[in-house]
Scaffold this active site. Structure first.
Site, mmCIF file in Angstrom:
data_model
loop_
_atom_site.group_PDB
_atom_site.id
_atom_site.type_symbol
_atom_site.label_atom_id
_atom_site.label_comp_id
_atom_site.label_asym_id
_atom_site.label_seq_id
_atom_site.Cartn_x
_atom_site.Cartn_y
_atom_site.Cartn_z
ATOM 1 C CG ASP A 49 -0.329 -0.101 2.523
ATOM 2 O OD1 ASP A 49 0.899 -0.292 2.590
ATOM 3 O OD2 ASP A 49 -1.064 0.011 3.540
ATOM 4 C CB SER A 50 4.570 1.788 0.056
ATOM 5 O OG SER A 50 4.897 0.676 -0.756
ATOM 6 C CG ASP A 88 0.539 -4.120 2.021
ATOM 7 O OD1 ASP A 88 0.881 -5.165 2.615
ATOM 8 O OD2 ASP A 88 1.189 -3.056 2.065
ATOM 9 C CE LYS A 118 3.170 -6.402 3.762
ATOM 10 N NZ LYS A 118 2.792 -5.102 4.368
ATOM 11 C CD GLU A 120 0.175 -1.505 7.964
ATOM 12 O OE1 GLU A 120 -0.150 -0.715 8.877
ATOM 13 O OE2 GLU A 120 0.667 -1.133 6.887
ATOM 14 C CD GLU A 187 7.478 -0.542 7.731
ATOM 15 O OE1 GLU A 187 6.588 -1.261 7.231
ATOM 16 O OE2 GLU A 187 7.643 0.650 7.416
#
Ligand SMILES: Nc1nc(=O)c2c([nH]1)NC[C@@H]1CN(c3ccc(C(=O)N[C@@H](CCC(=O)O)C(=O)O)cc3)CN21
Ligand SMILES: CC(C)C(=O)C(=O)O
Ligand SMILES: [Mg+2]
Length: 277
Positions: A49-50, A88, A118, A120, A187
């Site tokens: 998602d960056s 993501d 993925k 978070e 991270e």
């Protein structure tokens, strides 16, 4: 060929078998062209998602939609025929309930052909992880610095730098493994925290800014190429400086158009028959 289910596609199970004997290499990709360049060199491609920050100019990852992740994810799967592709889940698409997470993660997998998602978080995501895994969706759990929590963290700040927070993060990592996560992404955490987590779980631990103690490493591809320079976290190493090459090429094109030396006859189409009077 690329539409076939390839026999030698790296799977989450293959990544798990690498733990303890071969380092896992991973990079991000958002487009088919970058995915095909990265694919021969890595076992794992993460569609991050960056993309919101790198490709859309946003200041955080919070504005990325499910539709955006699906479009970039499908492009990456088309461009990569060997690496495992993990996508993501964007902010707001899975935090509400396990049911919401399953509805959206299943759309991501069915519309892209990727092999897993993925997400978070910490202990609050354990039930969701188990819910997805039991229903057939491989989950990579992203812990430590979780950019979707930037507003609560007060910035993109390294985590697990005290004995207490290190012990807490290790416990969360162990719990994710127990709830079925196939891998962890850690991270921006301290080396002792990464070493403890990697030793404490039997699933692969992929690090970004998390020391060599991890089972594998990932970086954002645009960062290692010198294509994104809004900031440079200390964990990024630039393996190329592509921005000046792109500037030079654009400047050359502009100059040739303005002075009339591009295009030449080599770049032009001729008539198929004799020119008419
Ligand atoms: N292109 C790109 N690369 C990344 O690695 C990345 C993204 N985008 N977007 C989402 C997050 C944000 N990331 C970052 C960004 C900055 C720092 C950083 O510079 N941290 C410093 C300063 C923190 C502060 O006090 O503001 C640190 O010491 O932790 C860390 C991770 C990593 N992720
Ligand atoms: C840590 C990286 C892979 C990530 O989550 C992203 O690029 O969004
Ligand atoms: Mg991300």
């Amino acid at each position: 060929m690329s539409q076939h289910v390839s026999n030698d596609r790296v799977t989450p199970l293959v990544l798990q078998k690498m733990k303890g004997n071969t380092k896992i290499v991973s990079l991000t990709a958002y487009t088919s062209s970058m995915a095909s360049l990265v694919d021969p060199h890595v076992e794992l491609i993460i569609v991050g998602d960056s993309v919101g920050m790198v490709a859309y100019g946003q200041a955080s990852t919070l504005g990325v939609s499910l539709e955006t992740m699906i479009n970039h994810g499908a492009a990456v799967v088309r461009g990569a025929n060997r690496a495992c592709v993990i996508i993501d889940m964007p902010f707001g698409s899975y935090q509400e309930s396990p049911q919401q997470a399953f509805r959206n993660a299943s759309r991501v997998l069915s519309r892209t052909g990727a092999q897993g998602v993925k997400l978070e978080g910490g202990a609050e995501m354990l039930a969701t992880t188990q819910f997805l895994v039991e229903r057939g969706i491989p989950v990579m759990a992203h812990i430590g610095l979780t950019p979707q929590h930037v507003n609560r963290l007060g910035g993109f700040k390294a985590q697990a730098r005290t004995a207490e927070s290190t012990a807490q993060l290790r416990d969360v990592a162990v719990a994710f493994a127990q709830h079925g996560a196939f891998a962890l992404l850690v991270e921006a955490i301290s080396e002792p925290a990464a070493a403890r987590i990697t030793a404490a779980v039997n699933i692969p631990v992929i690090g970004i800014g998390a020391s060599p103690a991890c089972d594998g490493q990932v970086l954002v591809t645009e960062d290692i190429l010198g294509l994104f320079s809004d900031y440079s976290p200390r964990f990024v190493k630039r393996y190329a400086e592509l921005s000046p090459l792109i500037s030079t090429a654009c400047a050359q094109f502009a100059m040739e158009v303005r002075q009339g030396s591009f295009p030449t006859s080599a770049h032009c189409f001729t008539m198929l028959e004799q020119p008419m009077e």
